[in-house]
Design an enzyme around this catalytic site. Sequence first.
Site, PDB file in Angstrom:
ATOM      1  N   ASN A   1      13.006 -32.200 -75.818  1.00  0.00           N
ATOM      2  CA  ASN A   1      12.653 -30.853 -75.346  1.00  0.00           C
ATOM      3  C   ASN A   1      12.593 -30.878 -73.817  1.00  0.00           C
ATOM      4  OD1 ASN A   1      11.469 -28.448 -74.643  1.00  0.00           O
ATOM      5  ND2 ASN A   1       9.796 -28.577 -76.115  1.00  0.00           N
TER       6      ASN A   1
ATOM      7  N   CYS B   1       8.778 -22.992 -71.480  1.00  0.00           N
ATOM      8  CA  CYS B   1      10.042 -23.237 -72.195  1.00  0.00           C
ATOM      9  C   CYS B   1      10.890 -21.974 -72.318  1.00  0.00           C
ATOM     10  CB  CYS B   1       9.772 -23.815 -73.582  1.00  0.00           C
ATOM     11  SG  CYS B   1       8.960 -25.405 -73.523  1.00  0.00           S
TER      12      CYS B   1
ATOM     13  N   HIS C   1      16.237 -22.625 -78.336  1.00  0.00           N
ATOM     14  CA  HIS C   1      15.459 -23.595 -77.562  1.00  0.00           C
ATOM     15  C   HIS C   1      15.402 -24.900 -78.347  1.00  0.00           C
ATOM     16  CE1 HIS C   1      12.420 -25.516 -75.276  1.00  0.00           C
ATOM     17  NE2 HIS C   1      11.411 -25.251 -76.088  1.00  0.00           N
TER      18      HIS C   1
HETATM   19  N1  ACO Z   1       4.279 -41.277 -84.057  1.00  0.00           N
HETATM   20  C1  ACO Z   1       3.655 -41.580 -85.222  1.00  0.00           C
HETATM   21  N2  ACO Z   1       2.697 -40.822 -85.753  1.00  0.00           N
HETATM   22  C2  ACO Z   1       2.359 -39.690 -85.083  1.00  0.00           C
HETATM   23  C3  ACO Z   1       2.944 -39.319 -83.871  1.00  0.00           C
HETATM   24  C4  ACO Z   1       3.943 -40.176 -83.365  1.00  0.00           C
HETATM   25  N3  ACO Z   1       4.603 -39.902 -82.209  1.00  0.00           N
HETATM   26  N4  ACO Z   1       2.394 -38.166 -83.459  1.00  0.00           N
HETATM   27  C5  ACO Z   1       1.468 -37.817 -84.381  1.00  0.00           C
HETATM   28  N5  ACO Z   1       1.454 -38.756 -85.367  1.00  0.00           N
HETATM   29  C6  ACO Z   1       0.607 -38.782 -86.563  1.00  0.00           C
HETATM   30  C7  ACO Z   1      -0.638 -37.970 -86.428  1.00  0.00           C
HETATM   31  O1  ACO Z   1      -1.647 -38.730 -85.786  1.00  0.00           O
HETATM   32  C8  ACO Z   1      -0.973 -37.713 -87.880  1.00  0.00           C
HETATM   33  O2  ACO Z   1      -1.581 -38.842 -88.420  1.00  0.00           O
HETATM   34  P1  ACO Z   1      -2.769 -38.706 -89.489  1.00  0.00           P
HETATM   35  O3  ACO Z   1      -2.172 -37.966 -90.663  1.00  0.00           O
HETATM   36  O4  ACO Z   1      -3.123 -40.115 -89.776  1.00  0.00           O
HETATM   37  O5  ACO Z   1      -3.848 -37.906 -88.794  1.00  0.00           O
HETATM   38  C9  ACO Z   1       0.403 -37.593 -88.535  1.00  0.00           C
HETATM   39  O6  ACO Z   1       1.337 -38.183 -87.634  1.00  0.00           O
HETATM   40  C10 ACO Z   1       0.816 -36.188 -88.836  1.00  0.00           C
HETATM   41  O7  ACO Z   1       0.639 -35.445 -87.701  1.00  0.00           O
HETATM   42  P2  ACO Z   1       0.903 -33.905 -87.751  1.00  0.00           P
HETATM   43  O8  ACO Z   1       0.427 -33.314 -86.461  1.00  0.00           O
HETATM   44  O9  ACO Z   1       0.454 -33.339 -89.035  1.00  0.00           O
HETATM   45  O10 ACO Z   1       2.497 -33.910 -87.765  1.00  0.00           O
HETATM   46  P3  ACO Z   1       3.436 -32.655 -87.901  1.00  0.00           P
HETATM   47  O11 ACO Z   1       4.237 -32.801 -89.108  1.00  0.00           O
HETATM   48  O12 ACO Z   1       2.738 -31.369 -87.660  1.00  0.00           O
HETATM   49  O13 ACO Z   1       4.414 -32.887 -86.669  1.00  0.00           O
HETATM   50  C11 ACO Z   1       4.852 -32.125 -84.455  1.00  0.00           C
HETATM   51  C12 ACO Z   1       3.906 -32.898 -85.364  1.00  0.00           C
HETATM   52  C13 ACO Z   1       6.185 -32.836 -84.440  1.00  0.00           C
HETATM   53  C14 ACO Z   1       4.272 -32.130 -83.040  1.00  0.00           C
HETATM   54  C15 ACO Z   1       4.994 -30.703 -85.019  1.00  0.00           C
HETATM   55  O14 ACO Z   1       3.750 -30.111 -85.233  1.00  0.00           O
HETATM   56  C16 ACO Z   1       5.802 -29.843 -84.101  1.00  0.00           C
HETATM   57  O15 ACO Z   1       6.970 -30.093 -83.877  1.00  0.00           O
HETATM   58  N6  ACO Z   1       5.241 -28.787 -83.556  1.00  0.00           N
HETATM   59  C17 ACO Z   1       5.927 -27.971 -82.597  1.00  0.00           C
HETATM   60  C18 ACO Z   1       5.619 -28.519 -81.285  1.00  0.00           C
HETATM   61  C19 ACO Z   1       6.701 -28.367 -80.266  1.00  0.00           C
HETATM   62  O16 ACO Z   1       7.867 -28.226 -80.536  1.00  0.00           O
HETATM   63  N7  ACO Z   1       6.237 -28.458 -79.037  1.00  0.00           N
HETATM   64  C20 ACO Z   1       7.098 -28.475 -77.929  1.00  0.00           C
HETATM   65  C21 ACO Z   1       6.494 -27.724 -76.800  1.00  0.00           C
HETATM   66  S1  ACO Z   1       6.390 -26.040 -77.149  1.00  0.00           S
HETATM   67  C22 ACO Z   1       7.890 -25.507 -77.347  1.00  0.00           C
HETATM   68  O17 ACO Z   1       8.777 -25.946 -76.706  1.00  0.00           O
HETATM   69  C23 ACO Z   1       8.062 -24.478 -78.357  1.00  0.00           C
END
Ligand code: ACO
Length: 327
Positions: free
Chosen positions: A284, A120, A254
């Site tokens: 993204n 990225c 980004h």
């Molecule tokens: N739909 C519904 N529920 C979901 C989904 C979905 N698509 N994905 C995960 N969940 C659930 C999980 O299973 C979890 O359930 P549980 O509590 O029953 O176990 C719950 O949602 C919470 O999951 P978390 O992982 O705690 O959610 P979080 O608030 O951390 O959000 C996310 C997840 C959006 C991925 C966040 O961590 C994030 O944005 N991280 C950065 C990742 C990123 O931007 N990556 C891109 C690539 S790298 C880059 O470009 C920088």
Amino acid sequence: MAQIFSRIVATGSALPEKATTNDELAAELALRNIETSDEWIRTRTGIEKRYLAEKGLTVGQLAERAARSALWGSTLGPEDIDLIIVATTTPDMVFPSTACQLQKRLGCKRGAAFDVQAVCAGFVYALSAADALIRTGVYKTALVVGADIMSRIVDWDDRSTCVLFGDGAGAVILQASDEPGILASKLCADGTLDEAVLGCTGHMTGGEISGDPFVRMDGKQVFRTAVTVLSENAREVLTAAGLDVSEVNCYVPHQANLRIMQKVAERLGIDHDKMVITVDRHGNTSAASVPLALDNAARHDKIKKGDIVLLQAVGAGMAWGSVVLKW
Ligand code: ACO
């Protein structure tokens, strides 16, 4: 001898034909027994829709369309380009490079062409490399492209990653100038934040694909790291350029997750209305994210001549970087 600078003289972008809304994606995933919702995706990421590459569309085609749209917006032709750098993590083939293929597609005959792989952060790395090569006086006109089709390497059975990504390409043309354009850049990496945090470990061995061909991510760790390193990196690059954060007119981060973008802007004290947001419409798009957002801002007159623009990206590696420039 007068100092040589590099300036962005044109931008361009390209997207696949069809946008898929969160509701449409949720309906498709439901057919695979994967549960998600527009509400979950929007509140956690800010994403409302993304463009997913149709069967047969290649990264090379997207890169060419973005490059041609930048050329159309300039007074230049392919014959003027003497350096091509393409940032991509999803090349159409192991080799030749996407940049060499793009040179052929555009009919450019001169100079160098190579790819940059910084996931990225790739476009910011490529832009910084092109700036350095222009400043040495070796090249005069660089085409810098970020292009990715991440939808082909996400696991559509993993709801925590598959809802995040979209496909696309963005391009800029950078030219030698005696007036400052790019003022400073700062690239960083920490290889200890490796594939356990974010990676796609698949590779070719003996004619077969070994390892896992899909993106795997520790979302919380990526989130925390992104906020910390981008805030520090922005301060460092602005200091290197002799600028205060209050002088930034346009912030192009980004487009990974709106919550990451907002937290970094908040830490830096950058007003919300200075931030370019396209993650809602594009998701993204990895290396394409920053140039797509920049092209969007330029085309909608969100940047005026003389503005100070801050570009930032972070991704797997982990690798990150910032470029500050005068428009
Ligand atoms: N739909 C519904 N529920 C979901 C989904 C979905 N698509 N994905 C995960 N969940 C659930 C999980 O299973 C979890 O359930 P549980 O509590 O029953 O176990 C719950 O949602 C919470 O999951 P978390 O992982 O705690 O959610 P979080 O608030 O951390 O959000 C996310 C997840 C959006 C991925 C966040 O961590 C994030 O944005 N991280 C950065 C990742 C990123 O931007 N990556 C891109 C690539 S790298 C880059 O470009 C920088």
